[in-house]
Design a protein around this motif. Sequence first.
Motif, PDB file in Angstrom:
ATOM      1  N   ILE A   1      -6.511  11.739  -5.451  1.00  0.00           N
ATOM      2  CA  ILE A   1      -5.965  10.454  -5.006  1.00  0.00           C
ATOM      3  C   ILE A   1      -6.656  10.010  -3.716  1.00  0.00           C
ATOM      4  O   ILE A   1      -7.002   8.828  -3.548  1.00  0.00           O
ATOM      5  N   ASN A   2      -6.877  10.951  -2.805  1.00  0.00           N
ATOM      6  CA  ASN A   2      -7.550  10.621  -1.554  1.00  0.00           C
ATOM      7  C   ASN A   2      -8.962  10.088  -1.812  1.00  0.00           C
ATOM      8  O   ASN A   2      -9.393   9.105  -1.196  1.00  0.00           O
TER       9      ASN A   2
ATOM     10  N   THR B   1       0.834  -1.216   0.000  1.00  0.00           N
ATOM     11  CA  THR B   1       0.000   0.000   0.000  1.00  0.00           C
ATOM     12  C   THR B   1       0.860   1.254   0.000  1.00  0.00           C
ATOM     13  O   THR B   1       0.599   2.210  -0.761  1.00  0.00           O
ATOM     14  N   HIS B   2       1.906   1.268   0.824  1.00  0.00           N
ATOM     15  CA  HIS B   2       2.784   2.427   0.871  1.00  0.00           C
ATOM     16  C   HIS B   2       3.503   2.641  -0.463  1.00  0.00           C
ATOM     17  O   HIS B   2       3.648   3.791  -0.930  1.00  0.00           O
TER      18      HIS B   2
ATOM     19  N   GLU C   1      -8.436  13.125   5.820  1.00  0.00           N
ATOM     20  CA  GLU C   1      -8.361  11.948   4.962  1.00  0.00           C
ATOM     21  C   GLU C   1      -9.219  10.844   5.573  1.00  0.00           C
ATOM     22  O   GLU C   1      -9.145  10.587   6.757  1.00  0.00           O
TER      23      GLU C   1
ATOM     24  N   ASN D   1       1.762   6.550  -6.972  1.00  0.00           N
ATOM     25  CA  ASN D   1       0.740   7.492  -7.434  1.00  0.00           C
ATOM     26  C   ASN D   1       1.194   8.938  -7.293  1.00  0.00           C
ATOM     27  O   ASN D   1       0.963   9.760  -8.181  1.00  0.00           O
ATOM     28  N   ARG D   2       1.854   9.233  -6.182  1.00  0.00           N
ATOM     29  CA  ARG D   2       2.327  10.598  -5.991  1.00  0.00           C
ATOM     30  C   ARG D   2       3.438  10.947  -6.986  1.00  0.00           C
ATOM     31  O   ARG D   2       3.481  12.050  -7.529  1.00  0.00           O
TER      32      ARG D   2
ATOM     33  N   GLU E   1      -3.577  15.544  -4.843  1.00  0.00           N
ATOM     34  CA  GLU E   1      -3.724  14.941  -3.521  1.00  0.00           C
ATOM     35  C   GLU E   1      -5.184  14.646  -3.199  1.00  0.00           C
ATOM     36  O   GLU E   1      -5.516  13.570  -2.691  1.00  0.00           O
TER      37      GLU E   1
ATOM     38  N   ARG F   1       2.459   1.702  -3.432  1.00  0.00           N
ATOM     39  CA  ARG F   1       1.487   2.175  -4.422  1.00  0.00           C
ATOM     40  C   ARG F   1       1.163   3.646  -4.214  1.00  0.00           C
ATOM     41  O   ARG F   1       1.005   4.397  -5.184  1.00  0.00           O
ATOM     42  N   ASP F   2       1.058   4.059  -2.946  1.00  0.00           N
ATOM     43  CA  ASP F   2       0.837   5.483  -2.675  1.00  0.00           C
ATOM     44  C   ASP F   2       2.002   6.323  -3.208  1.00  0.00           C
ATOM     45  O   ASP F   2       1.806   7.383  -3.811  1.00  0.00           O
TER      46      ASP F   2
ATOM     47  N   LYS G   1      -8.888   6.579  -3.251  1.00  0.00           N
ATOM     48  CA  LYS G   1      -8.489   5.563  -2.277  1.00  0.00           C
ATOM     49  C   LYS G   1      -9.615   5.203  -1.315  1.00  0.00           C
ATOM     50  O   LYS G   1      -9.778   4.042  -0.934  1.00  0.00           O
TER      51      LYS G   1
END
Length: 365
Positions: free
Chosen positions: A262-263, A181-182, A361, A188-189, A259, A184-185, A266
């Motif tokens: 993406i939030n 997960t980290h 978030e 994406n960023r 941001e 992939r985050d 998710k």
Amino acid sequence: MAAQPPTESEDAALSMTMAVVASSPAPLLMLDGTLNIVAASTSFCAAFGIDPATAPGSDVFALGAGEWNIPQLRSLLDATVSDAAKVDSYEMELRRPGCEDRCLVIQAQRFAYLDLEHTWLLVAVSDVTQARADKRSKDEALAQNRVLLQEVRHRVANSLQIIASVLLQNARRTPSEETRTHLRDAHNRVMSVAALERQLSAADDGDEDVPLHAYFTRLCESIASSMIADPDQLSLAVEGGDGVVPARVSVSLGLIVTELVINALKHAFPEGRRGKITVDYEFRGPNWTLCVCDNGVGMPSDPALVHTGLGTSIVQALAKQLQASVEVEPAHPGTKVSIEHTQIALVDDDAKPPRPALVVERPAA
């Protein structure tokens, strides 16, 4: 009626004016009504290679090797003598054989003494050759820097895509779901920053302003292509934004949009939920509002489940740089996050309660 000879008072004033002109540290000429030189400053003669002894009484257009005989200058001085015009700032090229061309700014002022029968012109000459050369050099340097900046942005975007690919490969290989997960985050960023660099590079054609609607559209297309597997199930749309902002502002707005989108991707649409995310930007004179809204599951009802993270910190920091406030509110269904910049308070805004500077978030369902 024939012109009257100068009076004693006029002779004294004229002599004083001629003395002032002759001793002026700035290049000055005093001309009579026929455009003959009455007095020339020593600085003018030195600057343009004129013999101080022969200048008085000469036709101004016969100075030097005739380089002052310029039709436009003649017309402007004739118009000034007749009081039909005033030469506030006439720029001309002085070309003399065997010498470098010089760029001059001419200013001419008509004045008369006492009986108004005798007309005189005071002509100031400024040599701006070096200043114009410096400006051309500066413009050329800026153009070269712009090309270099575009090249750097292009290379940075390519490098970021390579890094993003490595992160995604590592995410697929790792057995840990948390690590995956980290990664992939992070992927994406990195991809969002690469998209920003590409959009700025494509938009930078020498202008400092970026059209927002086209900019947001391309940015959201890049995000959607890397994060939305099925466009029929989940869509990302851009509305409004018919205006331009400086490039530095567009960078901050683009990062905020990235941001927030993406939030929403998710957290707003768990378990394959269908939905839509909308990016809207509205101008109201010097004031503006940026909104990212989704029709997903909305905010948790339990305040204990609400938390802040890296994305929140990024949005808050960017909004602060733009002197804007941030608000999150229910959209029924979904969530709406607004970034609002108010430079001038509107009448309708007076009744509104102040908006809290808060972004949250949502945790994954």
